[in-house]
Design an enzyme around this catalytic site. Structure first.
Site, PDB file in Angstrom:
ATOM      1  N   LYS A  19      40.501  42.050  44.207  1.00 54.49           N
ATOM      2  CA  LYS A  19      41.402  43.133  44.479  1.00 54.49           C
ATOM      3  C   LYS A  19      40.769  44.521  43.697  1.00 54.49           C
ATOM      4  O   LYS A  19      39.837  44.069  42.844  1.00 54.49           O
ATOM      5  CB  LYS A  19      42.751  42.859  43.472  1.00 54.49           C
ATOM      6  N   ASP A 166      47.571  39.256  36.148  1.00 56.42           N
ATOM      7  CA  ASP A 166      47.154  39.706  37.515  1.00 56.42           C
ATOM      8  C   ASP A 166      47.448  38.305  38.472  1.00 56.42           C
ATOM      9  O   ASP A 166      47.381  38.721  39.656  1.00 56.42           O
ATOM     10  CB  ASP A 166      45.694  39.872  37.761  1.00 56.42           C
TER      11      ASP A 166
END
Ligand code: C5P
Length: 317
Positions: A19, A166
Site C-alpha cells: 500500500k 494496518d
C-alpha cells in the site's frame, strides 16, 4: 487451489499487495502511546506471494525468502558491499506477523490443525509499504478458508486489528480513509491505475521510532481533498493535496530519505514519502513516464525503484 506441494495437502497461492499513503495527518497523540491518524491508503501493484498449506499437526511454520530476481539485485548500486539495502535479511518466524496472526487465529478458533506457510517476498521491508501487514491479513484469509472456520469479515477485522494497525485494511485492500490508530476504515471510491514511481532507499526505518519523533498538528488540507482530486483526475490539485506528517521526522532519522526526496524533486519537481518510510514516491504523468523515470533512477543506483499503479481492490488472490 493448486496441489503442487503434495496431493493430500492442497496448497493455496495468494498475492499480497503493498500500500501507499497518499495523505497522512496526525491530529493528536493518544494516551495509549499510539497516534490518532487521518490517512488515505490505497493498494499498489507490487506483491508478495503467500503459499498456504494446511496440516493436521498443530505446528505453524513460516519460511520466508526474497524472490529470485531480487536476490540477483542485492548488493549492487548504492547497496554495493552492504548486507542490508532495500531487501534486508528477513526476521525469524516468531517475529513474522504471519506467524503471529495465524497463532492468534488458531488459539481463538480452537482449531487443532496447523499450517506451513511459504512467503516469497518482493515488497521491501521497513519501507512504509505495509508488506508484513499485508502478508498477515492474507494469511488470515487463507487460514479462514483452508481451516473452514467460516469467520465473518467483522470477526477477521477485529483479530487483524490486534495484529497491527494496518492489517484490517489489507483484508480487502480497497482505497480507504483510515482513522483512529488506522483500523477505522471508511471506503472511498477512487479509480485505480494512477502511475507511480516507488523507491526504497538503502536503509529502512522503524515505524515506532518515526512516530516517536512526530508531534501532532492541524492541517489546512484533508484526505477528502486527495479523494476529490483523484476522482476528477486533476493532477495538479492532487499534487498540492498530497501530505505526510511523518516525513519530517523520517528525514531527520534517515539521510537516505532526504537524499532520495532531493533527487526526486530535482528530477521531477516533487516527491512524497509513504507511511512511516523509508519509501518515497512520485506521481508519473503517464505509465510510460513512470517506467522511464524508474529506469533512470535504477541506473543512478537507486536499485529498488519501480513503476507501480494504484489499485481499487485486492487485485489478485
Ligand atoms: O500497530 P503497529 O504495531 O503496526 O504499530 C507499530 C508502532 O507504530 C506502534 O508501536 C506505535 O509506536 C506506532 N504507531 C503509532 N500510532 C499509530 C500506529 C502506529 O504511534 N496510529
Amino acid at each position: 487451489m493448486v496441489g503442487w506441494q503434495g496431493v493430500d495437502s492442497p496448497a493455496s497461492v495468494w498475492w499480497t499487495p503493498a500500500k501507499i499513503n497518499l495523505f497522512l495527518a496526525i491530529p493528536a497523540r493518544r494516551a495509549d502511546g499510539y497516534h490518532e491518524l487521518e490517512t488515505l491508503m490505497t493498494a499498489v501493484t507490487i506483491f508478495d506471494t503467500l503459499v498456504f498449506t494446511p496440516s493436521a499437526e498443530a505446528a505453524i511454520t513460516v519460511s520466508c525468502e526474497w524472490s529470485a530476481g531480487i536476490v540477483a539485485q542485492r548488493g549492487s548500486g548504492r547497496n554495493a558491499g552492504a548486507q542490508s539495502g532495500p531487501w534486508e535479511p528477513l526476521p525469524p518466524q516468531e517475529q513474522n506477523l504471519v506467524w503471529r496472526a495465524l497463532r492468534l487465529l488458531q488459539q481463538r478458533s480452537g482449531i487443532s490443525g496447523g499450517a506451513r506457510v511459504r512467503l516469497i517476498k518482493r515488497i521491501p521491508s521497513a519501507a512504509g509499504l505495509g508488506g508484513a501487514s499485508s502478508d498477515a491479513a492474507t494469511a488470515l484469509l487463507a487460514a479462514n478458508a483452508a481451516w473452514k472456520l467460516g469467520w465473518s469479515d467483522e470477526q477477521l477485522a477485529l483479530l487483524a486489528e490486534e495484529v497491527g494497525s494496518d492489517v484490517p485494511f489489507f483484508l480487502h485492500a480497497r482505497p480507504a480513509i483510515c482513522r483512529g490508530r488506522g483500523e477505522q476504515m471508511e471506503r472511498v471510491a477512487v479509480p485505480g491505475g494512477l502511475p507511480l514511481v516507488l523507491v526504497r532507499p538503502p536503509e529502512g526505518l522503524s515505524t515506532a521510532e518515526v512516530y516517536r519523533l512526530c508531534g501532532p498538528g492541524s492541517e489546512s488540507t484533508n484526505a477528502e481533498g486527495v479523494v476529490s482530486a483523484m476522482q476528477r483526475g486533476d493532477r495538479s490539485k492532487l499534487e498540492r493535496a498530497l501530505l505526510n506528517r511523518l516525513q519530517p521526522p523520517a528525514e531527520q532519522l534517515s539521510r537516505g530519505v532526504s537524499e532520495l526526496l532531493a533527487t526526486l524533486r530535482r528530477q521531477v519537481g516533487s516527491g512524497h514519502m509513504s507511511g512511516s518510510g523509508s519509501s518515497c514516491f512520485v506521481v508519473g504523468q503517464s505509465a510510460r513516464h513512470a517506467r522511464r523515470l524508474a529506469a533512470r533512477l535504477r541506473a543512478e543506483g537507486w536499485q529498488a525503484a519501480c513503476h507501480v499503479t494504484t489499485t481499487d481492490r485486492r487485485e489478485r488472490n
